[in-house]
Structures are given as C-alpha cells and as structure tokens.
Design an enzyme around this catalytic site. Structure first.
Site, PDB file in Angstrom:
ATOM      1  N   SER A 160       4.542   3.921   3.061  1.00 47.44           N
ATOM      2  CA  SER A 160       4.074   2.716   2.388  1.00 47.44           C
ATOM      3  C   SER A 160       4.098   1.562   3.384  1.00 47.44           C
ATOM      4  CB  SER A 160       5.017   2.421   1.213  1.00 47.44           C
ATOM      5  OG  SER A 160       4.596   1.298   0.487  1.00 47.44           O
ATOM      6  N   LYS A 161       3.478   0.467   3.061  1.00 44.97           N
ATOM      7  CA  LYS A 161       3.562  -0.732   3.908  1.00 44.97           C
ATOM      8  C   LYS A 161       3.141  -1.935   3.101  1.00 44.97           C
ATOM      9  CE  LYS A 161       4.397  -1.731   8.280  1.00 44.97           C
ATOM     10  NZ  LYS A 161       5.126  -0.916   9.254  1.00 44.97           N
ATOM     11  N   GLY A 162       3.673  -3.077   3.450  1.00 41.22           N
ATOM     12  CA  GLY A 162       3.300  -4.299   2.754  1.00 41.22           C
ATOM     13  C   GLY A 162       3.010  -5.408   3.734  1.00 41.22           C
ATOM     14  N   SER A 216       0.840  -1.186   0.000  1.00 38.41           N
ATOM     15  CA  SER A 216       0.000   0.000   0.000  1.00 38.41           C
ATOM     16  C   SER A 216       0.883   1.247   0.000  1.00 38.41           C
ATOM     17  CB  SER A 216      -0.845  -0.080   1.270  1.00 38.41           C
ATOM     18  OG  SER A 216      -1.709   0.978   1.316  1.00 38.41           O
TER      19      SER A 216
END
Ligand code: GLU
Length: 477
Positions: A107-109, A62
C-alpha cells in the site's frame, strides 16, 4: 538546447519491469493480471481552516495487493504526489514485502503538500484531518492497513496518526500497531529511524560477499576504499553515507542536494554537511571550492557506488548513457526509469534494485508492528538471563585457570563484550542483517543460476512475484 526525452510514467515504468520478469515465468495470464493491477485507490479532498481561511488538500491511499493483510507502506508529503505515483509506490511495496518476507500486502499514501510552507501546529491539524479521513474508512488500521514514514514525513507525523487512531478507537488494545515509525516514547522501536540507511549498508555488505556479483560489476575487493556518490542527504541517504564511511571504509566523494552538489575526490565530511543542511536548509555556502551549481551533473562523475536516495526518475534516458558508476544501489523508490535501466544494463552497470535496497525500513516496521502487538520490548525477557549464563561460563573458565594453574587470561575487553546481553537495538540490527542476507541470497541464486536472467532487478521481481503468486494460489485463486 536538446528537448528532454519523454518517458513512460512511474507506474508504467514499474509495469514494464514487472512485465519483463513475468515473461520469464509460467503464470496464468489471469493471475499475472491479478498481481499487476492496483486493487484500489482512495482519493480524498478535505479542508482545514488555517490562517483565517479554508485550505483544501488532496490525499491518496492506494492498496495494491491484499494477498496478505495488513497492507503496508508509507505516507509521503510532497507536491509531486499524484495517483500514478502512489500506485507505483504501492506496487513496489507489494514486491518489497514479499522479497524480504515481511507478512504484508502493498500500500502507499500521499498528500499533495509542501510541508515547508506550514508550521508545526498547522501540519498537526492537516495530518490529523488526513488521518481521520483514512481511519474512518479502515485505511489506517492495525489489522488492515498500517502506514509508516516516507518522503516529507517522519516520527512526528506518525505519533499524531497513532494518537488520532486511538482517539477514535478508544478501546482498541492494539491501537499502537496502526502505524509504524513512531517515536520510541510513543510505541516506536529502537533503530527504525536509521533502518532504511542501515539496510542499504547491509545490502552492500551482502553484495560484496558475492564474489560473482562483484566481478559482474567490474569491481574487486570489499567496501573498503570504495568511492561513493549520494544523491539526497535526507534520512536514508544520510544514514547510508554515515554508516558506509564510518564503519566500512567507503569514501563519500559526492553529495547532491536540491540546491546543488558538493564534490571532492579526496572525500567529504558527511556529519558536518548534514549539520550544515539542518541549519541552512541546503548545501549552499558550505564550501565554495567544492560546490557544483548543477547538482545533477555529479551523478555522472566516476565512482564505484552511486546511491540515489531522494526520489524517482533521477536517472533517466537523458543522463543514463553518461553515468560512470559501476554499481548503483537504489536507496530511493524508482530512481532509475525503465528506459534508463535498459541503457545501464547494456553498459554492464549493476543495479541493486529498490525493492531490495531500501527494504530495511519496512523490515524494521515489521518488527515495530510485532512489538506493538506483543506489548513488550524485544529482549526484555531474555537479556539478563543471557547475561547470567554467560557469567557462569566466565566464572568456570576463571576457576579452571586458577585451580588447575593453567595461566589463562581472557583478552582485554572480551569479558565485557561477552557478558553484555543484547538490547533492543542490537536485536533489531541483527534481525535486519539476517533479513537482508537471506533476501540477497534468494535474488543472487536466480541472477547467477538462470541463463535468461542477467540482472538483479529481474531476479528480485521473479522471487517476489513467485511468492505473491504462491500466496494467491494457496487461497485458491
Ligand atoms: N516508506 C518506506 C518504504 O517505502 C517504509 C514503509 C513501511 O515501513 O511500511 O519502504
């Protein structure tokens, strides 16, 4: 039995905290909305052949805000991963980076997986395939999107990701900068593993230098002798507990893990407990006399500092009114829900918010990224030169003492300490300390300086949103 109180989702909780802060700012509604919303979330489902059949996995990356690029944030491996969570975490990354002046968007995953169910070779296959899916869409890229470790991932996974990127982009000279948190021998930086826990320690030191803040928390003095309860003895909780007990005189009286808790008002031995968990997978069996079956109840024991260092939502409307700590430092992301935050604020509990408290990780990631782009270890050019200049001064002092018969002698140990030039680890710690002090001051100025702000979280949001807004405005938005 009472029904648990239902609360907003993690992302809604972050939005509520954001809204509380922007209501005190003078932003145009358009800009406010632009900053709040998550720009994009990519969902991928991919198959990997394991144990003779195809297993399908679901992953996310994201991107919350691209006011600065690359965007930055970890990749977590957990069964709890879902779009809502990844988006909330990506938003927190935007604010975190802004607050500590790491020049990144957020961001992040995440990958929905229980890593304990797979062996190392299987995890490597899964990680490489997930990385491949993200790399081919530039969702892993040194100049656009740079992941890092998070819950359930570490150096090992980051090394596989970097290698996968370099297999695809064989001529990218900056390939190593596509991910941070790598092992030292694969382009990493000294001090990254301890960084988030070290940052928690520096954040607490910064807090205890702020006498007005300490007073607001109903505490006195410094860290020495303070009673600490830690929830989660993973990488972050362990390092925080270790440094606080070994270097600042704190007493760790409670440790909460997934299979119960250990509680001893006389103090617990962090190192031994960590070794036990490493061997047995949990705290069960470590000590009968100090074991508490219902681990979460230890969150409610009296203490000076409570460190939730595991996952989101552990302090919520179901337990907030029973929390007795004076000070909570959010080593995890989102451990206190928006509802609990309000209850605790009304009770006078001071909360050092996640976006500041656990920013040590991304701060040292920033140093690693810079190291990768500059292709040189920090301190390599200056260290010996610094040592020879210090040697000059020592020689001169010794000559003066002898020639002028002054009878000076240097105190024991001084010469060695003074002569030694800083290595990479010392420089990283110094950069992190400086970052945490400056960011604390920026929050404290708002917290103590504005009548309409009575908590550190709102102060942190005000500073962070102000910086993101300035950056959008500079772009003409
Ligand atoms: N996953 C960590 C965090 O939540 C580190 C992120 C990074 O280093 O990019 O802050």
């Amino acid at each position: 039995m009472n029904q648990p109180i239902k609360e907003p989702s993690f992302r809604e909780s972050v939005d509520q905290m954001f809204n509380r802060a922007v209501s005190l700012m003078d932003l145009s509604p358009g800009l406010e909305e632009k900053i709040r919303v998550c720009n994009a979330t990519y969902t991928v489902r991919f198959g990997v052949r394991l144990r003779g059949k195809i297993h399908t996995f679901t992953g996310y990356r994201s991107v919350h805000s691209e006011h600065m690029e690359p965007v930055k944030g970890g990749i977590r491996y957990s069964m709890g991963v879902n779009q809502d969570e990844v988006e909330a975490l990506a938003a927190l990354m935007t604010y975190k980076c802004a607050l500590v002046e790491a020049p990144f968007g957020g961001s992040k995953g995440g990958l929905c997986i229980d890593p304990r169910e797979y062996d190392e070779h299987e995890l490597e296959q899964i990680t490489r395939r997930f990385a491949y899916e993200l790399i081919k869409r530039d969702l892993i890229n040194p100049s656009q999107n740079v992941p890092a470790p998070d819950m359930g991932t570490g150096e090992r996974e980051m090394a596989w990701i970097a290698d996968q990127y370099k297999r695809i982009h064989t001529t990218d000279i900056n390939g190593n900068a596509c991910v941070t948190g790598k092992p030292l021998n694969a382009g990493g930086i000294s001090g990254r593993v301890e960084a988030t826990g070290r940052g928690v320690q520096f954040a607490l030191r910064a807090f205890f230098r702020d006498s007005e803040g300490v007073k607001k928390a109903g505490l006195t003095g410094d860290l020495d002798g303070k009673r600490v309860i830690v929830q989660g003895l993973g990488n972050v909780g362990y390092h925080a507990a270790k440094f606080l007990s070994e270097e600042d005189g704190c007493k760790v009286i409670g440790i909460i893990e997934h299979d119960g808790a250990l509680y001893n008002p006389a103090g617990l031995e962090v190192e031994k407990i960590r070794a036990w968990i490493g061997k047995h997978g949990g705290i069960s069996g470590y000590s009968d006399s100090h074991h508490v079956d219902k681990g979460a109840s230890v969150l409610e024991e009296p203490c000076d500092i409570l460190i939730p260092a595991a996952m989101e939502g552990v302090i919520n409307l179901n337990n907030a009114d029973r929390i007795k700590a004076n000070l909570i430092i959010e080593a995890a992301n989102g451990p206190v829900t928006a509802g609990a935050d309000q209850v605790l604020r009304e009770k006078g509990v001071v909360i050092i918010p996640d976006m500041y408290a656990n920013a040590g990780g991304v701060t040292v990631s920033y140093f690693e990224w810079v190291k990768n782009l500059s292709h040189i270890r920090f301190g390599r050019m200056q260290r010996r030169q610094e040592e020879s200049r210090h040697q000059l001064l020592i020689n001169e002092l010794e000559r003066l003492s002898k020639d002028k018969e002054l009878g000076w002698t240097l105190s024991p140990g001084f010469k060695d300490k003074y002569l030694r030039g800083a290595d990479e680890l010392e420089l990283v710690r110094s950069g992190l300390d400086d970052t945490m002090r400056i960011a604390y001051q920026s929050m404290a100025d708002v917290w103590h300086g504005r009548d309409d702000v009575d908590d550190l979280r709102t102060a942190a949001y005000l500073v962070a949103i102000g910086k993101v807004a300035a950056s959008y405005r500079a772009k003409g938005l």
